[in-house]
Design a protein around this motif. Structure first.
Motif, PDB file in Angstrom:
ATOM      1  N   THR A 138       0.834  -1.206   0.000  1.00 56.16           N
ATOM      2  CA  THR A 138       0.000   0.000   0.000  1.00 56.16           C
ATOM      3  C   THR A 138       0.871   1.259   0.000  1.00 56.16           C
ATOM      4  O   THR A 138       0.595   2.214  -0.733  1.00 56.16           O
ATOM      5  N   GLN A 161       2.361   1.688  -3.406  1.00 57.14           N
ATOM      6  CA  GLN A 161       1.352   2.196  -4.328  1.00 57.14           C
ATOM      7  C   GLN A 161       1.095   3.683  -4.073  1.00 57.14           C
ATOM      8  O   GLN A 161       1.000   4.473  -5.020  1.00 57.14           O
ATOM      9  N   PHE A 162       1.010   4.056  -2.803  1.00 56.61           N
ATOM     10  CA  PHE A 162       0.826   5.466  -2.456  1.00 56.61           C
ATOM     11  C   PHE A 162       2.003   6.300  -2.938  1.00 56.61           C
ATOM     12  O   PHE A 162       1.828   7.400  -3.456  1.00 56.61           O
ATOM     13  N   ASP A 178       3.998   5.577  -5.470  1.00 57.62           N
ATOM     14  CA  ASP A 178       3.912   5.672  -6.936  1.00 57.62           C
ATOM     15  C   ASP A 178       2.881   6.718  -7.343  1.00 57.62           C
ATOM     16  O   ASP A 178       3.128   7.528  -8.247  1.00 57.62           O
ATOM     17  N   GLU A 179       1.718   6.690  -6.681  1.00 53.69           N
ATOM     18  CA  GLU A 179       0.675   7.674  -6.992  1.00 53.69           C
ATOM     19  C   GLU A 179       1.154   9.086  -6.651  1.00 53.69           C
ATOM     20  O   GLU A 179       0.871  10.036  -7.381  1.00 53.69           O
ATOM     21  N   SER A 180       1.888   9.222  -5.534  1.00 53.91           N
ATOM     22  CA  SER A 180       2.408  10.536  -5.141  1.00 53.91           C
ATOM     23  C   SER A 180       3.393  11.054  -6.180  1.00 53.91           C
ATOM     24  O   SER A 180       3.364  12.233  -6.528  1.00 53.91           O
ATOM     25  N   GLU A 181       4.260  10.178  -6.665  1.00 55.12           N
ATOM     26  CA  GLU A 181       5.215  10.592  -7.691  1.00 55.12           C
ATOM     27  C   GLU A 181       4.486  11.024  -8.950  1.00 55.12           C
ATOM     28  O   GLU A 181       4.860  12.015  -9.590  1.00 55.12           O
ATOM     29  N   LEU A 182       3.426  10.297  -9.309  1.00 53.07           N
ATOM     30  CA  LEU A 182       2.642  10.667 -10.482  1.00 53.07           C
ATOM     31  C   LEU A 182       1.966  12.014 -10.268  1.00 53.07           C
ATOM     32  O   LEU A 182       2.001  12.890 -11.149  1.00 53.07           O
ATOM     33  N   ARG A 183       1.367  12.205  -9.069  1.00 55.63           N
ATOM     34  CA  ARG A 183       0.729  13.488  -8.766  1.00 55.63           C
ATOM     35  C   ARG A 183       1.738  14.630  -8.727  1.00 55.63           C
ATOM     36  O   ARG A 183       1.459  15.733  -9.197  1.00 55.63           O
ATOM     37  N   GLU A 226       2.485  15.544 -12.268  1.00 50.64           N
ATOM     38  CA  GLU A 226       1.384  16.316 -12.850  1.00 50.64           C
ATOM     39  C   GLU A 226       1.368  17.739 -12.274  1.00 50.64           C
ATOM     40  O   GLU A 226       1.160  18.705 -13.006  1.00 50.64           O
TER      41      GLU A 226
END
Length: 193
Positions: free
Chosen positions: A94, A97-98, A100-105, A108
């Protein structure tokens, strides 16, 4: 239970046999008689058998129960540790995944900030161009105003100079008929108004 007894019996027999081999002769023997040398080992084996029987009969079940309870406790600990391991791995998954999502955000957000910076820079450039154009127009209008004022002032000065020269020259050149004509023109203009 029988299986446990035989399981305990073999190692205990091996331990006792090895200890008997290494034991020295009985300390109670004073002289080396023939019956004593035969009697001592036989009594050792009888004593050993009695001891082994007592241990297996009375100490065996509690020992087996203790070992079983320890086994169950170890099994429970293993299950608990395995569950904790599963929970930690899930939390790790988890968190990854968080992350990875943070890096993507963050990517952006960085792109959005850069785009807003580009837009803001364009707005500032456009605003500066408009202000520069307004300043140029204002300077042109002020210059035109200064030019108009200078032109009027020059006209007034020229008119004053012309009037002064005319006043100097006219009395010398003007006749009484010319004066009479000027007065009649002036009166006719007043009458028309």
């Amino acid at each position: 239970m029988k299986k446990t007894r035989s399981f305990l019996f073999v190692p205990s027999m091996a331990c006792i046999f090895i200890s008997c081999l290494f034991l020295t002769a009985t300390f109670a023997a004073e002289t080396g008689s023939s019956w004593r040398s035969t009697y001592d080992p036989i009594m050792k084996w009888v004593n050993f058998s009695i001891l082994l029987f007592v241990i297996v009969k009375y100490a065996g079940p509690p020992l087996v129960n203790f070992l079983r309870s320890q086994g169950r406790e170890i099994e429970r600990d293993l299950v608990r540790i395995e569950q904790e391991k599963t929970n930690v791995l899930e939390e790790l998954r988890t968190a990854q995944q968080f992350l990875d999502e943070s890096e993507l955000r963050i990517g952006e957000l960085k792109e959005r900030i850069l785009e807003e910076g580009r837009k803001r820079r364009q707005e500032i450039i456009q605003q500066a161009d408009e202000e520069g154009q307004m300043m140029l127009e204002s300077a042109a209008q002020r210059t035109q105003g200064y030019f108009q004022n200078a032109k009027k002032q020059l006209q007034h000065e020229l008119l004053d100079e012309a009037m002064n020269r005319a006043l100097d020259l006219l009395p010398k050149v003007m006749t009484s008929d010319d004066r009479q004509k000027m007065v009649s023109d002036y009166v006719s203009q007043i009458a028309e108004k």
